[in-house]
Design a protein around this motif. Structure first.
Motif, PDB file in Angstrom:
ATOM      1  N   HIS A   1     -12.038   3.142  21.650  1.00 53.82           N
ATOM      2  CA  HIS A   1     -11.622   1.826  22.122  1.00 53.82           C
ATOM      3  C   HIS A   1     -12.765   0.831  21.926  1.00 53.82           C
ATOM      4  O   HIS A   1     -13.888   1.202  21.578  1.00 53.82           O
ATOM      5  CB  HIS A   1     -11.244   1.879  23.604  1.00 53.82           C
ATOM      6  N   ARG A   2     -12.473  -0.420  22.154  1.00 54.56           N
ATOM      7  CA  ARG A   2     -13.458  -1.483  22.281  1.00 54.56           C
ATOM      8  C   ARG A   2     -13.390  -2.019  23.711  1.00 54.56           C
ATOM      9  O   ARG A   2     -12.343  -1.932  24.368  1.00 54.56           O
ATOM     10  CB  ARG A   2     -13.136  -2.640  21.313  1.00 54.56           C
TER      11      ARG A   2
ATOM     12  N   SER B   1      -5.183  -3.840  16.504  1.00 54.09           N
ATOM     13  CA  SER B   1      -4.451  -3.164  17.575  1.00 54.09           C
ATOM     14  C   SER B   1      -5.166  -1.876  17.936  1.00 54.09           C
ATOM     15  O   SER B   1      -5.956  -1.331  17.153  1.00 54.09           O
ATOM     16  CB  SER B   1      -3.024  -2.847  17.131  1.00 54.09           C
ATOM     17  N   TRP B   2      -4.869  -1.358  19.144  1.00 58.12           N
ATOM     18  CA  TRP B   2      -5.493  -0.108  19.555  1.00 58.12           C
ATOM     19  C   TRP B   2      -5.137   1.017  18.593  1.00 58.12           C
ATOM     20  O   TRP B   2      -5.994   1.835  18.239  1.00 58.12           O
ATOM     21  CB  TRP B   2      -5.054   0.248  20.973  1.00 58.12           C
ATOM     22  N   GLU B   3      -3.909   1.051  18.106  1.00 60.01           N
ATOM     23  CA  GLU B   3      -3.498   2.108  17.183  1.00 60.01           C
ATOM     24  C   GLU B   3      -4.296   2.045  15.891  1.00 60.01           C
ATOM     25  O   GLU B   3      -4.717   3.084  15.354  1.00 60.01           O
ATOM     26  CB  GLU B   3      -2.003   1.986  16.878  1.00 60.01           C
TER      27      GLU B   3
ATOM     28  N   ILE C   1      -7.315   0.760  15.583  1.00 62.94           N
ATOM     29  CA  ILE C   1      -8.687   1.154  15.920  1.00 62.94           C
ATOM     30  C   ILE C   1      -8.820   2.674  15.879  1.00 62.94           C
ATOM     31  O   ILE C   1      -9.766   3.222  15.277  1.00 62.94           O
ATOM     32  CB  ILE C   1      -9.065   0.634  17.320  1.00 62.94           C
TER      33      ILE C   1
ATOM     34  N   VAL D   1     -16.752   0.234  18.409  1.00 63.91           N
ATOM     35  CA  VAL D   1     -15.747   1.230  18.786  1.00 63.91           C
ATOM     36  C   VAL D   1     -16.465   2.470  19.315  1.00 63.91           C
ATOM     37  O   VAL D   1     -17.371   3.003  18.674  1.00 63.91           O
ATOM     38  CB  VAL D   1     -14.852   1.579  17.581  1.00 63.91           C
TER      39      VAL D   1
END
Length: 235
Positions: free
Chosen positions: A104-105, A172-174, A176, A203
């Motif tokens: 994640h960020r 988007s998280w996906e 990333i 990240v």
């Protein structure tokens, strides 16, 4: 030196021995006293605290050390003379709260008040303040310092990072996770007193500790920017 080509390229730098053993011991004593006497800000699971929000504001000795040492030596070379602490959090991995987090960020900031401000989205109230996702450009101007209060080696649930990922665009998280799984990660092994400096857009992830005991980290966020339209930083 923290403001190096390596930091700019990779988005992180491990400053070894940034805080001496004696101050770390006093930090831990001050934090323990505060956690026992003031339950506000505590974050718990299964009745066991594993984090405390706003810890620096409640511990004058820690605040003085950051003001007199961490800011001038480590942060202002990166952000300039106007840099200030804008959020603090004490984190701990214990046998009862042995948590991990996926790739994640860090996309949210902590502010005192809610406002209808363009570019600030996803408002959530937590503890004494609000969390919100600011414009991407603001996050690019921030630096996080993770001060290790215990050794954090391979079995202790250390942070893994994707070097250079702070330069990735807004995703988007996906996306990333997909990019991170295809990239080469670096696992950060740190000793008590080391400070990991990183961009919040780097990240990163953290797995559960293999041999959980204490893995305490003082998480500090810094910025030199003022917030718009009457918004105020939490710390």
């Amino acid at each position: 030196m923290t403001n190096t080509p390596e930091f700019q390229r990779n988005g992180y730098h491990l400053a070894k021995g940034a805080v001496g053993d004696a101050p770390i011991s006093e930090w831990l004593r001050a934090a323990s006293r505060r956690m026992e006497s003031a339950p506000e800000g505590l974050v718990s699971r299964h009745g066991e605290p594993y984090a405390m929000r706003g810890i620096v504001a409640q511990c004058p000795y820690i605040a003085a050390c950051i003001r007199e040492s961490i800011l001038p030596r480590l942060i202002r070379p990166l952000l300039g003379r106007e840099a200030r602490l804008v959020r603090s959090l004490l984190l701990d991995k214990t046998p009862d709260n042995n948590w991990g987090v996926p790739w994640h960020r860090d996309l949210n900031i902590a502010v005192k008040n809610k406002g209808d401000v363009p570019g600030f989205n996803g408002w959530r109230e937590k503890g004494e303040g609000w969390y919100v996702e600011p414009p991407f450009e603001l996050l690019q101007k921030m630096v996080t310092a993770r001060i290790h209060l215990d050794d954090c080696l391979a079995d202790d649930g250390p942070l893994s990072v994707i070097p250079g990922s702070h330069e990735w665009p807004s995703l988007s998280w996906e996306s990333i996770v997909e990019r991170a799984n295809d990239a080469e990660a670096s696992e950060i092994h740190a000793h008590r007193g080391d400070a990991l400096l990183m961009r919040p857009l780097l990240v990163h992830s953290s797995h559960r500790a293999l041999k959980p005991s204490h893995r305490r980290v003082l998480h500090l966020e810094f910025c030199a920017e003022e917030l718009p339209a009457g918004l105020e930083w939490c710390d």
